[in-house]
Design a protein around this motif. Structure first.
Motif, PDB file in Angstrom:
ATOM      1  N   LYS A   1     -18.245   6.615   9.564  1.00 36.08           N
ATOM      2  CA  LYS A   1     -17.769   5.863   8.397  1.00 36.08           C
ATOM      3  C   LYS A   1     -16.749   6.689   7.612  1.00 36.08           C
ATOM      4  N   PHE A   2     -15.648   6.036   7.261  1.00 37.75           N
ATOM      5  CA  PHE A   2     -14.626   6.662   6.424  1.00 37.75           C
ATOM      6  C   PHE A   2     -14.583   5.909   5.102  1.00 37.75           C
ATOM      7  N   VAL A   3     -14.995   6.583   4.052  1.00 38.00           N
ATOM      8  CA  VAL A   3     -14.998   5.960   2.728  1.00 38.00           C
ATOM      9  C   VAL A   3     -13.703   6.361   2.030  1.00 38.00           C
ATOM     10  N   LEU A   4     -12.833   5.368   1.797  1.00 38.99           N
ATOM     11  CA  LEU A   4     -11.535   5.651   1.209  1.00 38.99           C
ATOM     12  C   LEU A   4     -11.607   5.497  -0.302  1.00 38.99           C
TER      13      LEU A   4
ATOM     14  N   SER B   1     -17.321   3.797  17.009  1.00 44.04           N
ATOM     15  CA  SER B   1     -16.505   2.978  16.109  1.00 44.04           C
ATOM     16  C   SER B   1     -16.057   3.844  14.945  1.00 44.04           C
ATOM     17  N   MET B   2     -14.882   3.534  14.409  1.00 41.23           N
ATOM     18  CA  MET B   2     -14.466   4.124  13.143  1.00 41.23           C
ATOM     19  C   MET B   2     -14.452   2.984  12.130  1.00 41.23           C
ATOM     20  N   GLU B   3     -15.325   3.069  11.125  1.00 41.08           N
ATOM     21  CA  GLU B   3     -15.396   1.994  10.135  1.00 41.08           C
ATOM     22  C   GLU B   3     -14.767   2.453   8.818  1.00 41.08           C
ATOM     23  N   PHE B   4     -13.859   1.630   8.289  1.00 46.27           N
ATOM     24  CA  PHE B   4     -13.139   1.985   7.067  1.00 46.27           C
ATOM     25  C   PHE B   4     -13.594   1.104   5.910  1.00 46.27           C
ATOM     26  N   VAL B   5     -14.098   1.729   4.879  1.00 46.13           N
ATOM     27  CA  VAL B   5     -14.625   1.010   3.719  1.00 46.13           C
ATOM     28  C   VAL B   5     -14.206   1.738   2.434  1.00 46.13           C
TER      29      VAL B   5
END
Lengths: 421, 165
Positions: A162-165, A195-199
């Motif tokens: 998970k990538f928290v922007l 998976s790379m999830e962007f949130v």
């Protein structure tokens, strides 16, 4: 334990309430995609399977975009295989030269992918559509053939990172810098099989074009897919481009992630990937004087209208360095036409750039800008492997449209701030 | 049983060096094999013998989804690839066309260029004949052994469909 966004979409397409990482599932497909390189092999395999027709003529898309307009006789023969198959199977989404664009810019523009879809494409950058909250992944030709015949594909349910922007991008910084920064951080196999999830709240500051660029290069970190949380920006895009029903999936609060990274968008500065891997990233404090011979602005990564606008903003009233060839390739006919109407093409041509019809061409060393031995290019494309754009002793530096345009003017790898005061 | 000499490469061997895009205007296996590994190792074509085994580091086959990459390797006479890890699309493509691949970090690190190597797919055992060592990888399940024996997914499915007729 809860599920990630990707796991929820896969579960729904497998007719299951729940799936877990590592589980093998058979999923229904909303779209199967191929191009003039991969589809001829898939068509051969499709025929060897004894298949008579495609599972759904609305759910197969064929785009001759790599070596088109046909670069030589062999490419023309490949395209003929694609065209004849499209006619024989009555495939609705076959896009001839004149209609076509670089597939991963074209398919969303045509409204063929909506949130919640499962898509496979015989092209590794099929992961681009994750920007729309769909599960979308690249496969080979045999998998494409089986997908066209049956409307299904088997998947191993992936784990996720998970990538928290958070924060907001600075001036002249775009989605390309974000994804290069991330690949530099985790490496070209940092998301292997995952998976790379962007949130996160930073998402709202990213345009759809930025998101397509980021999802597009998930494969460059080895990922199975990249996927963005759906928000108002996504839905606005979807409503403008598609009449299909969509479904928004959100990760469960207790979804398990192998890793979580927090990315402060405001801390990212223009970033360049040096030869010969996308993970070899440097920021301008580490670059120095690197003279270049060619600039390419285009591709499935950065050939969209937003990309051309940024490049035009920098090139306006300027001249391309006399030792540099600059090739601008709008990714689709629609983008080309919009760029024409907005006066962007005039800016490019007056600056001394050439503007090409849509094609993948130089990105993979096909045509329309091949490098000689020892030559260097700054490209807004996605790969800088040995020989990618031509001679095995040529070099590709990956960068944003802003950096590419600035470098076109100075003749060396340059930050936009060097040329725009 | 597979047996051959090891041809060793490093990490991140990408599909562009396995088969450069300038040769992708054909999908003929022999034409592709003529240019296999050309940009990584121009000596490959001259030294490869039928049955040889490619041994590599991490992320083998990264990059494009071109099935031409495993097709070119297989048509060159390579009998198996052993690597620390494989890029996922390549992994799937290799098995789909019936090219055995083994993920085994221990073997991939220890085997040296030119070593004589044997692979037992059913047991998942890799033997380094030159250095008299064995390494353990995950064995292939029976269906995958059959699939490879058949020559790939399409032939496997055709054979299965023939059996039920």
């Amino acid at each position: 334990m809860g599920m990630t966004m990707t796991q929820k979409i896969l579960a729904a397409h497998a007719g299951l309430d729940k799936v877990e990482a590592g589980q093998l599932i058979m999923g229904k497909l909303d779209l199967v995609l191929g191009n003039d390189i991969t589809a001829p092999v898939a068509i051969r395999e499709f025929k060897r399977m004894g298949a008579q027709k495609v599972f759904d003529k609305k759910k197969v898309a064929l785009v001759p975009d790599h070596f088109t307009p046909n670069k030589d006789i062999k490419s023309a023969e490949q395209c003929r295989i694609l065209r004849e198959f499209a006619y024989d199977m009555d495939i609705e989404n076959y896009f001839e030269v004149g209609q076509m664009g670089v597939e991963h810019a074209l398919i969303p523009e045509k409204g063929l992918v909506v949130p919640g879809d499962v898509v496979i494409g015989a092209d590794s950058h099929t992961c681009t559509y994750g920007a729309l909250g769909a599960f979308s992944t690249g496969v080979g030709s045999t998998d494409m053939a089986a997908g066209m015949a049956t409307g299904q594909a088997w998947f191993k349910v992936p784990e996720a990172i998970k990538f928290v922007l958070k924060g907001r991008l600075g001036k002249w910084v775009s989605g390309k810098d974000v994804i290069l920064h991330i690949i530099g951080m985790i490496g070209v196999d940092g998301a292997l099989y995952q998976s790379m999830e962007f949130v996160g709240e930073g998402l709202s500051t990213l345009s759809m074009d930025d998101r397509f660029t980021i999802a597009n290069m998930a494969i460059e970190a080895g990922a199975k897919n990249g996927i963005f949380q759906v928000d108002d920006t996504t839905l606005e895009y979807v409503k403008e481009h598609s009449e299909r029903e969509y479904k928004v999936y959100e990760a469960d609060e207790d979804a398990e992630y192998k890793k979580v990274y927090e990315i402060d968008l405001s801390s990212i500065t223009p970033t360049v990937a040096f030869p010969h891997l996308p993970e070899n990233v440097r920021t301008f404090d580490q670059i120095g004087d690197i003279p270049i011979h060619q600039v390419v602005i285009g591709s499935c990564t950065n050939g969209r209208l937003g990309d051309l606008r940024i490049a035009a903003q920098i090139l306006k009233g300027q001249k391309v360095h006399p030792h540099v060839r600059v090739i601008v390739i709008p990714a689709t006919q629609k983008i080309y036409l919009e760029a024409l109407r907005e006066g962007l093409l005039e800016i490019f041509i007056e600056a001394g750039a050439v503007v090409s019809t849509p094609t993948c061409g130089p990105c993979l060393g096909g045509h329309m800008g091949i490098l000689a031995k020892g030559e260097r290019a700054v490209a807004t494309t996605n790969r800088n492997f040995v020989g990618r754009m031509g001679h095995p002793e040529s070099e590709v530096y990956l960068a944003s449209p802003a950096v590419a345009a600035a470098s076109a003017i100075t003749g060396k790898i340059s930050s936009p701030e060097e040329v725009v005061k | 049983m597979i047996e051959g000499k090891a041809i060793k490469y490093g990490n991140n061997v990408d599909t562009d060096v396995i088969i450069p895009a300038r040769y992708l205007s054909t999908s003929d296996p022999d034409e592709l094999a003529a240019h296999c590994f050309e940009d990584l190792d121009p000596s490959f074509k001259g030294k490869v013998q039928p049955g040889d085994i490619v041994v590599a580091g991490t992320n083998f086959g990264c990059g494009s989804s071109r099935e031409h990459a495993p097709i070119a390797i297989k048509a060159s006479g390579i009998s198996c690839i052993i690597a620390e890890t494989f890029a996922r699309i390549f992994y799937r493509n290799a098995l789909n066309i019936g090219l055995p691949i083994m993920e085994c970090p221990e073997a991939a690190k220890d085997i040296q260029d030119g070593d004589r190597v044997a692979v037992d797919l059913a047991k998942g055992i890799i033997t380094n004949i030159t250095r008299n060592r064995t390494y353990k990888a995950a064995p292939f399940p029976p269906f995958m052994q059959e699939l490879i024996k058949a020559g790939g997914l399409v032939q496997y499915v055709n054979e299965k469909m023939g059996e039920t007729k």
